[in-house]
Enzyme design. Structure first.
Site, short mmCIF file in Angstrom:
data_model
loop_
_atom_site.label_atom_id
_atom_site.label_comp_id
_atom_site.label_asym_id
_atom_site.label_seq_id
_atom_site.Cartn_x
_atom_site.Cartn_y
_atom_site.Cartn_z
N PRO A 99 0.83 -1.21 0.00
CA PRO A 99 0.00 0.00 0.00
C PRO A 99 0.86 1.26 0.00
CG PRO A 99 -0.81 -1.56 1.61
CD PRO A 99 0.51 -2.09 1.12
N SER A 101 0.51 3.85 1.58
CA SER A 101 0.65 4.43 2.92
C SER A 101 1.78 3.78 3.72
CB SER A 101 -0.66 4.31 3.69
OG SER A 101 -1.01 2.94 3.86
N CYS A 102 2.33 2.68 3.23
CA CYS A 102 3.40 1.98 3.94
C CYS A 102 4.76 2.46 3.49
CB CYS A 102 3.31 0.47 3.71
SG CYS A 102 1.83 -0.27 4.41
N VAL A 103 5.63 2.70 4.45
CA VAL A 103 6.99 3.18 4.14
C VAL A 103 7.88 2.01 3.85
CG1 VAL A 103 8.92 4.55 4.95
CG2 VAL A 103 6.61 5.08 5.70
#
Length: 103
Positions: A99, A101-103
């Site tokens: 995703p 939103s994931c680093v």
């Protein structure tokens, strides 16, 4: 892209270990990916993975909050199932892209 043999099948994975082709996914491949991270998948894990696969296929933006409101598990439970990065790890095992939103 790299190739990896999981559950007796050679699949393409990204540098972070995500499947390149989501069609390559199976419960057996998910289990082997999770074992590499020291996680033994249970039925509750697979419920989360199935939910993620359905939501991603529908074009839904995935978030930890959305999974926590799914009725499968709450946010605390999600962190217990997938310690160290619940959405990142669960997406990896679900055979879907990491995703945004994931680093």
């Amino acid at each position: 892209m790299a190739e990896k043999t999981l559950a007796g099948k050679t699949v393409e994975v990204t540098g972070e270990g995500y499947l390149v082709n989501k069609e390559d996914w199976s419960k057996e491949i998910a289990a082997e990916l999770a074992k590499e991270d020291g996680i033994d998948l249970t039925e509750k894990h697979y419920e989360v993975l199935d939910y993620l696969r359905k939501e991603q296929a529908a074009g839904t933006t995935l978030t930890i909050r959305k999974v926590g409101k799914s009725g499968i598990t709450d946010i605390k439970g999600l962190y217990q199932l997938f310690p160290g990065g619940p959405l990142k790890l669960s997406s990896k095992y679900a055979g879907i892209p990491k995703p945004a939103s994931c680093v």
